[in-house]
Design a protein around this motif. Structure first.
Motif, mmCIF file in Angstrom:
data_model
loop_
_atom_site.group_PDB
_atom_site.id
_atom_site.type_symbol
_atom_site.label_atom_id
_atom_site.label_comp_id
_atom_site.label_asym_id
_atom_site.label_seq_id
_atom_site.Cartn_x
_atom_site.Cartn_y
_atom_site.Cartn_z
ATOM 1 N N ALA A 193 2.866 4.339 -10.360
ATOM 2 C CA ALA A 193 1.657 5.288 -10.926
ATOM 3 C C ALA A 193 0.037 5.797 -11.150
ATOM 4 O O ALA A 193 -0.525 4.962 -11.477
ATOM 5 N N MET A 194 0.479 6.617 -10.113
ATOM 6 C CA MET A 194 -1.529 7.271 -10.432
ATOM 7 C C MET A 194 -1.247 9.028 -9.553
ATOM 8 O O MET A 194 -0.489 9.434 -9.169
ATOM 9 N N GLY A 195 -1.914 9.190 -10.317
ATOM 10 C CA GLY A 195 -2.277 10.704 -9.671
ATOM 11 C C GLY A 195 -4.013 11.676 -9.301
ATOM 12 O O GLY A 195 -4.102 9.956 -8.803
ATOM 13 N N LEU B 213 4.861 8.243 -4.866
ATOM 14 C CA LEU B 213 3.574 8.103 -6.745
ATOM 15 C C LEU B 213 4.559 9.064 -7.563
ATOM 16 O O LEU B 213 4.281 9.600 -8.282
ATOM 17 N N GLY B 214 5.591 9.666 -7.483
ATOM 18 C CA GLY B 214 6.504 10.192 -7.889
ATOM 19 C C GLY B 214 6.185 11.983 -7.375
ATOM 20 O O GLY B 214 5.463 12.382 -7.293
ATOM 21 N N ILE C 192 4.863 -0.078 -11.625
ATOM 22 C CA ILE C 192 3.556 -0.403 -10.854
ATOM 23 C C ILE C 192 2.288 0.484 -11.388
ATOM 24 O O ILE C 192 2.441 1.460 -11.100
ATOM 25 N N TYR C 193 1.166 -0.096 -11.694
ATOM 26 C CA TYR C 193 0.087 1.141 -12.172
ATOM 27 C C TYR C 193 -1.609 0.105 -11.311
ATOM 28 O O TYR C 193 -1.692 -1.252 -11.475
ATOM 29 N N VAL D 151 -6.570 12.478 1.126
ATOM 30 C CA VAL D 151 -5.714 11.672 2.139
ATOM 31 C C VAL D 151 -4.675 11.323 1.809
ATOM 32 O O VAL D 151 -3.760 11.570 1.480
ATOM 33 N N ILE D 152 -5.014 10.967 0.866
ATOM 34 C CA ILE D 152 -3.506 10.225 -0.088
ATOM 35 C C ILE D 152 -2.152 11.861 -0.501
ATOM 36 O O ILE D 152 -1.463 12.337 -0.320
#
Length: 419
Positions: free
Chosen positions: A181-183, A238-239, A261-262, A393-394
């Motif tokens: 979970a990260m945006g 990351l979904g 995971i967070y 980059v992500i």
């Protein structure tokens, strides 16, 4: 005895009593702070513990709203109306106050020997000669995970990067949970919970950070580019729609049990404790390969200084020496799980998740975020630019090499390392 002599004796004794009362009058110290969320802890736990051991000194905690603190504090200091004790933000805001003569030098304060150079780095002059705030707490980075999800999928907390990506693959393949979970919409998450979280294992913590400050390393060197390359590999986990996902969205995704995971800062502990109905665990940033020394971002967050114009400097120093004590460290760190004592005396944490985070200090080397000391004083601001480049980059809109070059070019445009 003559009436005149009796009158004189009575007058003298009453004057002595009056002067004694004046001498014994309580001194009240006022604390300035931006942490209005922990007023209750100060009023119910910390201040009573101090006052019980220091009769004659009363303490009042008087916080401002976080967004108004810097401006309000500066105005009060200029007007001579600020409290005796000043909660110190890390690095330049507090250094500026010290350089203007608003904060006293606390280098020789009894208790300062309880802190390492890394712990004191946020409140030490560039030349390392003076320290002007007592370090109070830091936040530690790592990964919080859903223990129930890990147990269900037969995953153990990963220690190496290969194990980390193998775990993410297994979670993705199962399909029950978003692996991580990260945006990237708010940008800072990508840098703070991404680049600064995993990066120290590549640039070897303080060794690399100090070399960057001295100009002996550049952000285009392999050890600074590689964490970006690893971040780029996070994208598939990351979904859907992570590019539009805000920080609160990420928190909700995890606390609702929909992500396994967070990537975290320890400040999440008390927030998550109140919201989740599953078991949580935590693991430090995985090392590149088994046997490597591990490094953690153990980032200095808050300290406390002495208003140089305080009328009660001696009593304020008594309080600050107590803030530097293991007793203060134990009360504070347990009352605010996730904000860890910087005191060299280990503090046993009552909260199991907080204890897991702080236990990493025993096996990993601590460092602070690479952009915070000196390197974000100019324009472009390296901290803010690192947010942007980490997100790019992500998102896959920039290569790790191009991102690193942009950051180094920006730094070169204004920063000349001291020779």
């Amino acid at each position: 005895m003559t009436s005149k002599l009796l009158t004189a004796l009575l007058l003298g004794s009453s004057m002595l009593a009056t002067s004694g009362a004046a001498f014994a009058e309580d001194v009240t110290l006022t604390i300035e702070s931006w942490r209005n969320d922990d007023s209750q802890i100060w009023q119910e736990k910390l201040i009573p513990a101090f006052e019980a051991k220091n009769p004659g000194i009363k303490v009042v905690f008087a916080p401002s709203a976080p967004t108004e603190y810097n401006a309000a504090l500066n105005a009060k200091l200029d007007a001579g109306s600020a409290g005796d004790l000043v909660s110190c933000r890390p690095f330049d805001a507090s250094l500026d106050l010290y350089n203007k003569g608003k904060l006293a030098d606390l280098t020789t304060l009894p208790g300062m020997e309880n802190f390492s150079d890394v712990a004191k780095s946020a409140w030490t002059t560039d030349d390392g000669k003076a320290t002007f705030c007592v370090p109070m707490a830091s936040v530690i980075h790592g990964f919080i995970y859903n223990k129930d999800a890990f147990d269900k999928l037969g995953i153990t907390p990963p220690a190496t990067e290969d194990e980390f990506f193998a775990a993410l693959d297994k979670i993705k393949e199962d399909g029950t949970y978003t692996p991580m979970a990260m945006g990237t919409k708010d940008l800072w998450e990508a840098a703070t919970m991404g680049y600064q979280n995993i990066g120290p294992n590549y640039w070897h913590g303080e060794e690399g950070r100090l070399a960057l400050l001295k100009g002996e390393q550049k952000l285009t060197d392999p050890q600074w580019v590689e964490p970006f390359a690893t971040l780029a590999k996070w994208k598939p986990y990351l979904g859907d729609g992570f590019e539009a996902q805000t920080y609160p969205d990420s928190q909700n995704l995890f606390t609702l049990g929909r992500a396994a995971i967070y990537p975290a800062g320890s400040w999440e502990i008390s927030v998550f404790n109140a919201q989740v109905d599953f078991k949580m665990g935590a693991f430090p940033p995985p090392v590149k390969k088994a046997g490597d020394t591990c490094y953690i971002s153990d980032h200095t967050d808050i300290g406390m200084g002495l208003n140089a114009a305080s009328k009660h400097a001696d009593q304020a120093k008594t309080f600050l020496s107590w803030v530097a004590s293991p007793e203060f460290a134990t009360i504070y760190a347990n009352a605010l799980p996730g904000f860890f004592s910087l005191n060299s005396t280990p503090v046993k944490m009552e909260d199991p998740l907080a204890q897991e985070f702080v236990s990493w200090r025993d096996k990993c080397k601590s460092t602070i975020r690479s952009t915070y000391q000196i390197l974000s004083r100019g324009t472009p601001n390296l901290e803010n630019e690192t947010w942007v480049e980490s997100a790019n980059v992500i998102n896959g809109t920039e290569t790790p090499e191009a991102a690193a070059k942009k950051l180094q070019d920006g730094l070169d445009s204004w920063y000349k390392p001291a020779k």
